[in-house]
Design a protein around this motif. Sequence first.
Motif, PDB file in Angstrom:
ATOM      1  N   ARG A 247       0.824  -1.215   0.000  1.00 28.32           N
ATOM      2  CA  ARG A 247       0.000   0.000   0.000  1.00 28.32           C
ATOM      3  C   ARG A 247       0.858   1.266   0.000  1.00 28.32           C
ATOM      4  O   ARG A 247       0.552   2.242  -0.704  1.00 28.32           O
ATOM      5  N   TYR A 248       1.932   1.271   0.795  1.00 28.66           N
ATOM      6  CA  TYR A 248       2.632   2.527   1.056  1.00 28.66           C
ATOM      7  C   TYR A 248       4.029   2.608   0.451  1.00 28.66           C
ATOM      8  O   TYR A 248       4.632   3.686   0.474  1.00 28.66           O
ATOM      9  N   GLY A 249       4.548   1.533  -0.077  1.00 26.77           N
ATOM     10  CA  GLY A 249       5.820   1.573  -0.795  1.00 26.77           C
ATOM     11  C   GLY A 249       6.938   2.187   0.012  1.00 26.77           C
ATOM     12  O   GLY A 249       7.214   1.781   1.147  1.00 26.77           O
ATOM     13  N   SER A 250       7.572   3.225  -0.544  1.00 26.68           N
ATOM     14  CA  SER A 250       8.736   3.840   0.101  1.00 26.68           C
ATOM     15  C   SER A 250       8.372   4.637   1.343  1.00 26.68           C
ATOM     16  O   SER A 250       9.257   5.060   2.089  1.00 26.68           O
ATOM     17  N   ARG A 251       7.084   4.853   1.577  1.00 26.10           N
ATOM     18  CA  ARG A 251       6.665   5.570   2.798  1.00 26.10           C
ATOM     19  C   ARG A 251       6.648   4.635   4.017  1.00 26.10           C
ATOM     20  O   ARG A 251       6.407   5.097   5.137  1.00 26.10           O
ATOM     21  N   PHE A 252       6.900   3.351   3.791  1.00 25.04           N
ATOM     22  CA  PHE A 252       6.805   2.323   4.836  1.00 25.04           C
ATOM     23  C   PHE A 252       8.153   1.638   5.038  1.00 25.04           C
ATOM     24  O   PHE A 252       8.903   1.410   4.100  1.00 25.04           O
ATOM     25  N   ARG A 253       8.415   1.271   6.322  1.00 25.60           N
ATOM     26  CA  ARG A 253       9.630   0.505   6.629  1.00 25.60           C
ATOM     27  C   ARG A 253       9.408  -0.354   7.862  1.00 25.60           C
ATOM     28  O   ARG A 253       8.703   0.040   8.793  1.00 25.60           O
ATOM     29  N   VAL A 254      10.036  -1.539   7.853  1.00 25.94           N
ATOM     30  CA  VAL A 254      10.048  -2.432   9.006  1.00 25.94           C
ATOM     31  C   VAL A 254      11.337  -2.207   9.786  1.00 25.94           C
ATOM     32  O   VAL A 254      12.422  -2.132   9.204  1.00 25.94           O
ATOM     33  N   TYR A 255      11.217  -2.094  11.107  1.00 29.15           N
ATOM     34  CA  TYR A 255      12.376  -2.030  12.008  1.00 29.15           C
ATOM     35  C   TYR A 255      12.251  -3.149  13.035  1.00 29.15           C
ATOM     36  O   TYR A 255      11.203  -3.273  13.678  1.00 29.15           O
ATOM     37  N   PRO A 256      13.282  -3.985  13.230  1.00 31.58           N
ATOM     38  CA  PRO A 256      14.533  -3.998  12.472  1.00 31.58           C
ATOM     39  C   PRO A 256      14.357  -4.713  11.141  1.00 31.58           C
ATOM     40  O   PRO A 256      13.577  -5.666  11.036  1.00 31.58           O
ATOM     41  N   GLY A 257      15.094  -4.268  10.138  1.00 31.98           N
ATOM     42  CA  GLY A 257      15.136  -4.981   8.878  1.00 31.98           C
ATOM     43  C   GLY A 257      15.973  -6.239   9.005  1.00 31.98           C
ATOM     44  O   GLY A 257      16.606  -6.491  10.042  1.00 31.98           O
ATOM     45  N   ASP A 258      15.977  -7.041   7.975  1.00 32.47           N
ATOM     46  CA  ASP A 258      16.754  -8.281   8.003  1.00 32.47           C
ATOM     47  C   ASP A 258      18.219  -7.999   8.309  1.00 32.47           C
ATOM     48  O   ASP A 258      18.853  -7.149   7.670  1.00 32.47           O
ATOM     49  N   GLY A 259      18.755  -8.692   9.310  1.00 30.20           N
ATOM     50  CA  GLY A 259      20.156  -8.539   9.681  1.00 30.20           C
ATOM     51  C   GLY A 259      20.456  -7.324  10.526  1.00 30.20           C
ATOM     52  O   GLY A 259      21.624  -7.096  10.880  1.00 30.20           O
ATOM     53  N   GLU A 260      19.447  -6.538  10.870  1.00 31.62           N
ATOM     54  CA  GLU A 260      19.663  -5.337  11.684  1.00 31.62           C
ATOM     55  C   GLU A 260      19.390  -5.606  13.153  1.00 31.62           C
ATOM     56  O   GLU A 260      18.595  -6.484  13.502  1.00 31.62           O
ATOM     57  N   ASP A 261      20.033  -4.832  14.010  1.00 34.71           N
ATOM     58  CA  ASP A 261      19.724  -4.872  15.436  1.00 34.71           C
ATOM     59  C   ASP A 261      18.469  -4.047  15.703  1.00 34.71           C
ATOM     60  O   ASP A 261      18.162  -3.116  14.950  1.00 34.71           O
ATOM     61  N   PRO A 262      17.745  -4.359  16.764  1.00 35.59           N
ATOM     62  CA  PRO A 262      16.576  -3.544  17.107  1.00 35.59           C
ATOM     63  C   PRO A 262      16.961  -2.092  17.361  1.00 35.59           C
ATOM     64  O   PRO A 262      18.070  -1.789  17.812  1.00 35.59           O
ATOM     65  N   VAL A 263      16.042  -1.187  17.073  1.00 33.36           N
ATOM     66  CA  VAL A 263      16.232   0.226  17.398  1.00 33.36           C
ATOM     67  C   VAL A 263      15.957   0.402  18.885  1.00 33.36           C
ATOM     68  O   VAL A 263      14.934  -0.067  19.404  1.00 33.36           O
ATOM     69  N   ARG A 264      16.864   1.060  19.584  1.00 34.88           N
ATOM     70  CA  ARG A 264      16.747   1.194  21.036  1.00 34.88           C
ATOM     71  C   ARG A 264      16.947   2.644  21.464  1.00 34.88           C
ATOM     72  O   ARG A 264      17.391   3.492  20.693  1.00 34.88           O
ATOM     73  N   GLY A 265      16.660   2.898  22.737  1.00 33.01           N
ATOM     74  CA  GLY A 265      17.020   4.148  23.382  1.00 33.01           C
ATOM     75  C   GLY A 265      16.444   5.381  22.713  1.00 33.01           C
ATOM     76  O   GLY A 265      15.306   5.401  22.238  1.00 33.01           O
ATOM     77  N   SER A 266      17.266   6.437  22.657  1.00 30.68           N
ATOM     78  CA  SER A 266      16.793   7.718  22.132  1.00 30.68           C
ATOM     79  C   SER A 266      16.452   7.628  20.652  1.00 30.68           C
ATOM     80  O   SER A 266      15.566   8.354  20.172  1.00 30.68           O
ATOM     81  N   ALA A 267      17.125   6.733  19.900  1.00 31.63           N
ATOM     82  CA  ALA A 267      16.803   6.571  18.484  1.00 31.63           C
ATOM     83  C   ALA A 267      15.381   6.047  18.312  1.00 31.63           C
ATOM     84  O   ALA A 267      14.652   6.477  17.407  1.00 31.63           O
TER      85      ALA A 267
END
Length: 325
Positions: A186-206
């Motif tokens: 539906r949203y294409g480039s306006r959408f993102r999954v966190y964490p992506g494949d191979g990425e660490d989870p987003v934590r803290g102030s980020a």
Amino acid sequence: MSRRDSPSAGPPARVLYVGDHRCPYDLASRMTRGLRLAGAEVDAVQEDAQPAEAVLERALDTRPDLLLWTRSWGLAGDADRLLREASCPTAAYDVDLYAGLAREASVGAEPWWRCGTVWTADGGSEALWRARGVAHRWLPAAADPAEVGVAEGGPNGPEVVLLGRVRDYHPEWLHRREMAARLAARYGSRFRVYPGDGEDPVRGSALSRLCSSARVVVCDTISPPGHRGYWSDRVYDLGGRGALMVHMAVPGLEAHLRDGEHLRTFEAWDWAGMLALVDRYLDGAGDERERIRRACAAEVEARHTYRHRAEALLAEGLDSAISPG
């Protein structure tokens, strides 16, 4: 009434807490901060650093009011002896779901389950606890008291965000994978999954900045059919940071966070309903979005941090359950 029954009366409760205290984002670290804010004195024992026999010696030497255990790896040595001979009440705490998943088979099999009271965030599996001989109490997850509050972040990233693993998530729960696919289509480039494949989870102030900058944060939680009284800690972690959450409806959650007041909810597998809510807040309803997300952050800060859970655990002691509502 003993001091462990009332954390505000008399000397502070002394808690010997076994868990993973190295990682600041682990449950043991977050609950430790909550316990200390609740007035308890916490002796933090790193679970993988010494065997059960050493923990028992420490307990007998320091005479805590409570031995609390959040398991990551399990204790080496004779943990059953530790629980028998610690000379204080013993309790376990975990915020994971076991019922309906492959790991349900482990319930009751390890010493951790034989603590005097086992507190978990699953308030809907009483038949399982009884069948496996687990002395269970319900204590839902919460937000880290050190990380609540709305960050002032501008629109500098994806507008629609799904926070939670997709590819490596529980194979019993296909809802998230299809949810991510529907949002991407539906949203294409306006959408993102966190964490992506191979990425660490987003934590803290980020993570706080991401929750404020994204127009909509879409979430679900694993929920076996007919199950109530369990939802992920993510609802408090993200809501406490000011995310505008479009969250899958979960039976019982409305007692803590209400649709239209603190978040927006859609029924599981109702993709049309989910997308209609995302559309509403993606390109409009700005005042409503601000009202809901700030009300959620305020509600979490006021009632749903690990300080509140620590106060409940200390106040309830080992004698009565908290009703999941």
